[in-house]
Motif scaffolding. Structure first.
Motif, PDB file in Angstrom:
ATOM      1  N   ASP A  45       0.841  -1.202   0.000  1.00 17.94           N
ATOM      2  CA  ASP A  45       0.000   0.000   0.000  1.00 17.94           C
ATOM      3  C   ASP A  45       0.878   1.255   0.000  1.00 17.94           C
ATOM      4  OD1 ASP A  45      -2.435   1.476   0.271  1.00 17.94           O
ATOM      5  OD2 ASP A  45      -1.999   1.724   2.405  1.00 17.94           O
ATOM      6  N   ARG A  46       1.852   1.292   0.876  1.00 20.68           N
ATOM      7  CA  ARG A  46       2.725   2.475   0.967  1.00 20.68           C
ATOM      8  C   ARG A  46       3.558   2.659  -0.308  1.00 20.68           C
ATOM      9  NH1 ARG A  46       6.877   2.056   5.543  1.00 20.68           N
ATOM     10  NH2 ARG A  46       7.796   0.731   3.954  1.00 20.68           N
ATOM     11  N   LYS A  47       4.111   1.535  -0.827  1.00 24.06           N
ATOM     12  CA  LYS A  47       4.949   1.643  -2.022  1.00 24.06           C
ATOM     13  C   LYS A  47       4.130   2.089  -3.224  1.00 24.06           C
ATOM     14  CE  LYS A  47       8.892   1.385  -4.095  1.00 24.06           C
ATOM     15  NZ  LYS A  47       8.610   1.463  -5.507  1.00 24.06           N
ATOM     16  N   MET A  48       2.898   1.602  -3.328  1.00 27.58           N
ATOM     17  CA  MET A  48       2.092   2.004  -4.483  1.00 27.58           C
ATOM     18  C   MET A  48       1.688   3.468  -4.388  1.00 27.58           C
ATOM     19  SD  MET A  48       0.124  -1.327  -5.804  1.00 27.58           S
ATOM     20  CE  MET A  48       0.063  -0.527  -7.440  1.00 27.58           C
ATOM     21  N   ALA A  49       1.517   3.971  -3.198  1.00 26.41           N
ATOM     22  CA  ALA A  49       1.247   5.406  -3.038  1.00 26.41           C
ATOM     23  C   ALA A  49       2.461   6.217  -3.507  1.00 26.41           C
ATOM     24  CB  ALA A  49       0.906   5.713  -1.577  1.00 26.41           C
ATOM     25  N   LYS A  50       3.671   5.736  -3.172  1.00 27.87           N
ATOM     26  CA  LYS A  50       4.885   6.410  -3.668  1.00 27.87           C
ATOM     27  C   LYS A  50       4.958   6.340  -5.197  1.00 27.87           C
ATOM     28  CE  LYS A  50       7.905   5.380   0.322  1.00 27.87           C
ATOM     29  NZ  LYS A  50       9.200   4.806   0.755  1.00 27.87           N
ATOM     30  N   ASN A  51       4.669   5.160  -5.727  1.00 29.10           N
ATOM     31  CA  ASN A  51       4.724   4.997  -7.186  1.00 29.10           C
ATOM     32  C   ASN A  51       3.735   5.925  -7.893  1.00 29.10           C
ATOM     33  OD1 ASN A  51       6.633   3.031  -6.831  1.00 29.10           O
ATOM     34  ND2 ASN A  51       5.294   1.300  -7.315  1.00 29.10           N
ATOM     35  N   ALA A  52       2.585   6.116  -7.269  1.00 28.94           N
ATOM     36  CA  ALA A  52       1.563   6.973  -7.889  1.00 28.94           C
ATOM     37  C   ALA A  52       2.047   8.419  -7.962  1.00 28.94           C
ATOM     38  CB  ALA A  52       0.246   6.878  -7.115  1.00 28.94           C
ATOM     39  N   TYR A  56       4.915   8.430 -10.735  1.00 26.99           N
ATOM     40  CA  TYR A  56       4.438   8.212 -12.111  1.00 26.99           C
ATOM     41  C   TYR A  56       2.990   8.668 -12.240  1.00 26.99           C
ATOM     42  CZ  TYR A  56       8.574   5.321 -12.014  1.00 26.99           C
ATOM     43  OH  TYR A  56       9.856   4.886 -11.859  1.00 26.99           O
ATOM     44  N   PRO A  57       2.771   9.994 -12.236  1.00 22.38           N
ATOM     45  CA  PRO A  57       1.388  10.477 -12.369  1.00 22.38           C
ATOM     46  C   PRO A  57       0.815  10.013 -13.698  1.00 22.38           C
ATOM     47  CG  PRO A  57       2.964  12.316 -12.114  1.00 22.38           C
ATOM     48  CD  PRO A  57       3.764  11.073 -12.251  1.00 22.38           C
ATOM     49  N   VAL A  58      -0.459   9.667 -13.685  1.00 25.50           N
ATOM     50  CA  VAL A  58      -1.089   9.065 -14.866  1.00 25.50           C
ATOM     51  C   VAL A  58      -0.815   9.859 -16.138  1.00 25.50           C
ATOM     52  CG1 VAL A  58      -3.305   8.525 -15.950  1.00 25.50           C
ATOM     53  CG2 VAL A  58      -2.865   7.823 -13.595  1.00 25.50           C
ATOM     54  N   ALA A  85       3.000   9.519 -17.197  1.00 31.37           N
ATOM     55  CA  ALA A  85       3.560   8.176 -17.369  1.00 31.37           C
ATOM     56  C   ALA A  85       2.858   7.391 -18.468  1.00 31.37           C
ATOM     57  CB  ALA A  85       3.461   7.414 -16.052  1.00 31.37           C
ATOM     58  N   ARG A 134      10.897   3.086 -14.666  1.00 30.55           N
ATOM     59  CA  ARG A 134       9.952   3.139 -13.549  1.00 30.55           C
ATOM     60  C   ARG A 134      10.269   2.018 -12.582  1.00 30.55           C
ATOM     61  NH1 ARG A 134       6.990   0.035 -17.474  1.00 30.55           N
ATOM     62  NH2 ARG A 134       7.413   1.705 -18.904  1.00 30.55           N
ATOM     63  N   GLY A 135       9.899   2.278 -11.342  1.00 30.51           N
ATOM     64  CA  GLY A 135      10.266   1.413 -10.224  1.00 30.51           C
ATOM     65  C   GLY A 135       9.659   0.062 -10.190  1.00 30.51           C
ATOM     66  N   ARG A 144      -5.418  -4.165  -7.415  1.00 32.02           N
ATOM     67  CA  ARG A 144      -4.833  -2.825  -7.275  1.00 32.02           C
ATOM     68  C   ARG A 144      -3.632  -2.647  -8.214  1.00 32.02           C
ATOM     69  NH1 ARG A 144      -3.420   0.310  -1.763  1.00 32.02           N
ATOM     70  NH2 ARG A 144      -2.383   2.129  -2.688  1.00 32.02           N
ATOM     71  N   PHE A 154      -3.308  -0.065 -11.521  1.00 27.21           N
ATOM     72  CA  PHE A 154      -2.210   0.897 -11.632  1.00 27.21           C
ATOM     73  C   PHE A 154      -1.586   0.854 -13.030  1.00 27.21           C
ATOM     74  CE2 PHE A 154       2.024   2.625 -11.046  1.00 27.21           C
ATOM     75  CZ  PHE A 154       1.868   3.613 -10.088  1.00 27.21           C
ATOM     76  N   ARG A 197      -2.051   3.583 -16.559  1.00 25.53           N
ATOM     77  CA  ARG A 197      -0.878   4.200 -17.211  1.00 25.53           C
ATOM     78  C   ARG A 197      -0.609   3.612 -18.603  1.00 25.53           C
ATOM     79  NH1 ARG A 197      -1.163   4.682 -12.299  1.00 25.53           N
ATOM     80  NH2 ARG A 197      -0.331   6.502 -11.183  1.00 25.53           N
ATOM     81  N   GLU A 250      14.283  -6.379  -9.035  1.00 27.83           N
ATOM     82  CA  GLU A 250      13.896  -5.958  -7.687  1.00 27.83           C
ATOM     83  C   GLU A 250      14.423  -6.936  -6.638  1.00 27.83           C
ATOM     84  OE1 GLU A 250      12.753  -3.092  -7.164  1.00 27.83           O
ATOM     85  OE2 GLU A 250      12.119  -2.563  -9.191  1.00 27.83           O
TER      86      GLU A 250
END
Lengths: 121, 121, 121, 121
Positions: free
Chosen positions: C98-105, C108-110, C113, C120-121, D16, D20, D24, D42
């Motif tokens: 959950d936290r990592k996907m929030a960072k990814n969002a 990489y804004p839609v 990206a 990308r990560g 989810r 994502f 994109r 990774e």
């Protein structure tokens, strides 16, 4: 002395890598296990620029001189760890490659293997 | 001709690996991307015998001649793919190692890096 | 109890993996380092069937039921080690994702990206 | 909705991750081959902080909250790619894990495998 593939025997590269680690007192960290992990890490970095690209665009990467240098650096890192692994394990790399390629030649005879993508070592 | 690290320039190893692929018409599969993936696969196999062992038992593996040969084969596979990557990318490996080690020497000066396990390239 | 993605919370999978190791007294080998190495080894095995193939032939692999099962097994191995890494590190995996996907969002804004293969990560 | 291992079924995580990529327009890059390469990348990053450390110092890494977060992020990245691989391959991950663990139980019966570091899947 000049460093090119034509003029440099593998032993020179090995010695240079060994000296670098020795001068920094890094041999204590250079167990075979740790070196194999570091090598695998560098191998993953070598894959990374190609991971989302298809064939043509992979080749184009090497036309860009900054990207080419980065890729050459990653390849160098892989081989540096391979050389240090050989140093620490007392392995003659050219001899090991000679023996492995002889095995590969038996496993993949030219007439059977020609043009086939079947699993090979 | 004898294959040992002392007598074999890198270019000889590269040519041998290139010839092997050429004879089997495998160059079509040997994109930089595919070779980097294959190299990473072999690097993982090199790690495998060490993965559950601590330092002392890692070293002991090389005393066993069958295990030593298997490990030398894996190391050879890693370097074979590195050589073929260099072939396909037109990379002079000794030159790339020379340049990368010069960068490493700047990044890890002897007096600062000595005996430290801090992140290094 | 039935094991499907719809019905199985991550915690059930984690507990099952933990119990398997505990019963075999394998926790002594399951340091975070060793588990990360084992995970990387399985990840390499997951790549292996695809390494020489281009896009279309990759997909075809999953049509062959024996090959599909082998690939599903490799994927399972990767995730089993990830679950045990989470167990040994006291990591809540769903929370971490959950936290990592929030960072990814954020990274990489839609609108930026969209459709781009840039790193990308 | 809360994201924790206890409350989150695998299917929620999969959905989810799929959303994502879909938003994109990244599905075009998400072939099984490319995802397996990214996953392996990774996995290598997850190993990296541990590569020069022995057992005790590995554990200490997780006490440092910045390093813990970085490691949790790498683990999340590994699992995110595993979930997307499952999405793209139409694989039920819990089912695959259930089947693989049943095979592992046959391969490593408790009485024989107990406390042994011999090769295991």
């Amino acid at each position: 002395m000049s460093w090119t593939d034509k003029e440099t025997p593998v032993s020179e590269l090995k010695e240079r890598v060994a000296a670098f680690a020795r001068e920094r007192d890094w041999e204590q960290f250079h167990t075979l296990k740790n070196l194999s992990v570091a090598l695998a890490g560098e191998a993953a970095e070598l894959m990374e620029p190609f991971q989302w690209l298809e064939g043509d665009r992979c080749k184009a990467l090497l036309q860009d001189s900054a990207k080419r240098e980065a890729i050459e650096d990653e390849l160098a890192d892989v081989v540096i760890y391979a050389l240090q692994f050989a140093n620490r394990g007392g392995i003659d790399l050219a001899l090991a490659i000679d023996r492995k390629m002889a095995k590969n030649a038996l496993k993949y005879p030219v007439d059977l293997a020609k043009g086939s993508a079947e699993k090979r070592g």
